[in-house]
Design a protein around this motif. Structure first.
Motif, mmCIF file in Angstrom:
data_model
loop_
_atom_site.group_PDB
_atom_site.id
_atom_site.type_symbol
_atom_site.label_atom_id
_atom_site.label_comp_id
_atom_site.label_asym_id
_atom_site.label_seq_id
_atom_site.Cartn_x
_atom_site.Cartn_y
_atom_site.Cartn_z
ATOM 1 N N UNK A 1 13.828 0.302 -14.001
ATOM 2 C CA UNK A 1 13.157 -0.466 -12.772
ATOM 3 C C UNK A 1 14.215 -0.545 -11.760
ATOM 4 N N UNK B 1 6.709 2.400 -7.291
ATOM 5 C CA UNK B 1 6.770 1.139 -7.936
ATOM 6 C C UNK B 1 6.758 1.410 -9.508
ATOM 7 N N UNK C 1 6.027 3.339 -18.013
ATOM 8 C CA UNK C 1 5.044 4.615 -17.758
ATOM 9 C C UNK C 1 5.309 5.452 -16.798
ATOM 10 N N UNK D 1 5.056 4.913 -9.636
ATOM 11 C CA UNK D 1 3.759 5.161 -8.848
ATOM 12 C C UNK D 1 4.277 5.088 -7.486
ATOM 13 N N UNK E 1 6.135 -6.832 -17.597
ATOM 14 C CA UNK E 1 5.135 -5.901 -17.679
ATOM 15 C C UNK E 1 3.989 -6.295 -17.107
ATOM 16 N N UNK E 2 3.120 -5.771 -16.070
ATOM 17 C CA UNK E 2 2.002 -6.490 -15.472
ATOM 18 C C UNK E 2 1.017 -6.674 -16.341
ATOM 19 N N UNK F 1 -5.639 4.093 -9.901
ATOM 20 C CA UNK F 1 -5.200 5.206 -9.216
ATOM 21 C C UNK F 1 -6.988 6.260 -9.159
ATOM 22 N N UNK G 1 10.473 -7.309 -0.573
ATOM 23 C CA UNK G 1 9.864 -7.227 -1.942
ATOM 24 C C UNK G 1 10.716 -6.314 -2.910
ATOM 25 N N UNK H 1 6.039 1.197 -13.407
ATOM 26 C CA UNK H 1 5.101 0.774 -14.034
ATOM 27 C C UNK H 1 5.388 0.723 -15.596
ATOM 28 N N UNK H 2 5.037 -0.433 -16.189
ATOM 29 C CA UNK H 2 5.378 -0.617 -17.729
ATOM 30 C C UNK H 2 4.114 -0.900 -18.368
ATOM 31 N N UNK I 1 -3.374 2.330 -14.574
ATOM 32 C CA UNK I 1 -2.275 3.247 -14.526
ATOM 33 C C UNK I 1 -1.877 3.885 -15.747
ATOM 34 N N UNK I 2 -2.562 3.793 -16.711
ATOM 35 C CA UNK I 2 -2.415 4.757 -17.865
ATOM 36 C C UNK I 2 -3.419 5.727 -18.141
#
Lengths: 247, 263
Positions: B18, B38, B77, B80, A31-32, A106, B230, B40-41, A116-117
């Motif tokens: 993912x 991509x 999430x 994207x 999780x970034x 975004x 990637x 997203x988490x 992103x959220x």
């Protein structure tokens, strides 16, 4: 019945809880921007008359590890990561400020810059950032947002705003129940700090997976030892019963 | 039941999600006009097992300094879309168009709603209308008369053709492209097509090569912007993280098993 059973039981129960904390770190290994949580045990004496012969163990999350994760270069102009001890600020749904080190941003339909959220990114003045229609978007390494407005020639760069960048003391940060990182209550508001950001990169999770796997083994064995003690106490009770039996 | 099991389960689901996003990108590595997505988490909520500041003993001064908050895992999430320009591939086909810059071609779905695409491999149907490879009409409609030879489409989207024996080229119309403030907010519906959403904003229609609209390149197609290296690295990461989370499930299972066997 020996009280030892309850002491061992508390040890086993806390090991289970800690295993859940460790599993949460592992679950967020990709999780970034995630920061791993520490976990520790503490001895809690049973207070009362007589000797302190019983100490229960108690698991707790003393803090979160705010060290940096790996920088991943994405090349997307709306991705930003901070360097050193810097953080960017977003507006949480509660209306207060939270800090992030990695933003996959975004632009919404009404021109707002959000993470992103969907939490609005804040500018140096602490207000949400609103952009006009743009052709090209870039964040300078001091957080300056420069754009080429829609329809303008490519060399007509306009400096619009600057991201709010702060350099908090890690000891004064905490992760809330909603997962946002904020300053602990009672701290002064942070000023705009002079830190660098990297455009076109994100910060990965700082979970140390090897450590998490080792911790997992450690907790499993610790738990088994507690269960063994519970079994021992069961054997003791059985032996006592034998002594007291008539034949 | 054991919390760790459920937390690790969210980890497995996230990596599965993912991998699905990565597979879709790799599967479309050679799809014209495709834009990579991509995954997203987000870490989920934390539960308070012990409040910081709760009593730790009978002495009122003895309180817990930090308490215990347990995270309940991770969730995806969304995916994207990364709207960066793909490479241009020269095909020399007269009706192959690539957009160099921002914008989308507009085509009509069977209900007459406008869809948006970056895939410019156009063809002509039996009526002479310019259509996508799936047969959707270009909007505004361009008709190619049956007897014309050379079709030339300029950078600004004007379409001209030559009739045999006629010196002056005939004007067949104008191709327009639509731009969005937030292309990542478009809804992908497959076939390289997108629909407008509230998140993408309303389209701004313009002639190509005018103001901020991209230019049309005739005889070229835009390749996908998937970065295969990637994606492969992401695949390794997803697989290993998946394995680690499945180890966490085994560990939780082992603890339960040990308890059942020994007490």
């Amino acid at each position: 019945m020996d009280r030892m059973l309850y002491v061992s039981m508390s040890g086993a129960k806390e090991a289970l809880l800690s295993q859940a904390n460790n599993a949460n770190n592992l679950a967020n290994a990709t999780t970034d921007g995630f920061k791993q949580d520490f976990n520790q045990f503490r001895a809690q004496h049973v207070e009362g008359p007589g000797w302190h012969t019983r100490s229960y163990s108690m698991g707790e999350r003393p803090a979160t590890d705010f060290s940096a994760g790996p920088i991943k270069v994405t090349g997307r102009s709306l991705d930003v990561a901070t360097k050193e001890n810097g953080y960017m600020a977003v507006l949480t749904p509660n209306g207060d400020e939270a800090y992030i080190r990695s933003a996959s941003m975004q632009i919404t339909a009404d021109g707002q810059l959000v993470d992103v959220h969907g939490n609005p990114m804040l500018n140096a003045a602490g207000a949400p950032i609103v952009l006009p229609p743009v052709d090209h978007f870039e964040v300078g390494n001091d957080g300056t947002i420069s754009v080429v407005p829609a329809g303008a020639p490519a060399n007509e760069v306009v400096v619009l705003d600057q991201l709010r960048l702060v350099e908090p003391d890690h000891r004064q940060l905490e992760k809330g129940l909603d997962g946002f990182i904020r300053q602990k209550p009672g701290n002064d508001e942070l000023g705009q700090a002079n830190i660098r950001v990297i455009n076109g990169a994100l910060e990965g999770s700082n979970v140390n997976t090897v450590q998490a796997l080792v911790t997992m083994i450690e907790l499993t064995r610790k738990y088994e030892m507690q269960v063994k003690m519970m079994k021992t106490s069961k054997d003791h009770a059985g032996a006592s019963d034998k002594i007291l039996s008539i034949r | 039941m054991n919390r760790a099991l459920y937390v690790a389960k969210t980890g497995l689901e996230a990596q599965q999600f993912r991998l699905a996003a990565i597979s879709n990108n790799l599967a479309n590595a050679n799809t014209y006009g495709f834009k990579a997505g991509r995954a997203e988490f987000d870490d989920l909520l934390y539960q308070n097992v012990r409040m910081p500041g709760a009593q730790a003993g009978q002495d009122p001064a003895n309180t817990l300094p930090s308490g215990l908050q347990l995270g309940v895992g991770v969730k995806a999430v969304g995916v994207q879309k990364i709207h960066t320009q793909g490479n241009l591939m020269i095909t020399d086909n007269q009706l192959d168009l690539a957009i160099d810059g921002k914008g989308f071609f507009q085509v009509l779905d069977p209900e007459g709603n406008i869809m948006y695409t970056r895939d410019g491999s156009f063809q002509v149907n039996q009526n002479g209308d310019v259509v996508t490879s799936s047969g959707y009409l270009l909007e505004p409609n361009i008709q190619i008369p049956p007897n014309v030879t050379d079709i030339s489409i300029a950078r600004d989207g004007t379409v001209f053709a030559k009739e045999p024996g006629v010196a002056a080229p005939i004007d067949l119309g104008q191709i327009e492209i639509a731009m969005f403030i937030n292309p990542a907010g478009l809804e992908s519906v497959g076939q390289n097509m997108y629909y407008e959403t509230i998140a993408s904003g309303a389209p701004v229609v313009n002639n190509p090569n005018n103001e901020d609209a991209g230019a049309l390149i005739q005889g070229a197609l835009e390749a996908s912007n998937v970065n295969t290296v990637e994606e492969l690295i992401g695949m390794i990461e997803a697989q290993r993280t998946y394995e680690m989370n499945s180890k966490a499930i085994s560990a939780a299972d082992g603890m339960m098993q040990y308890l059942n066997n020994n007490v």
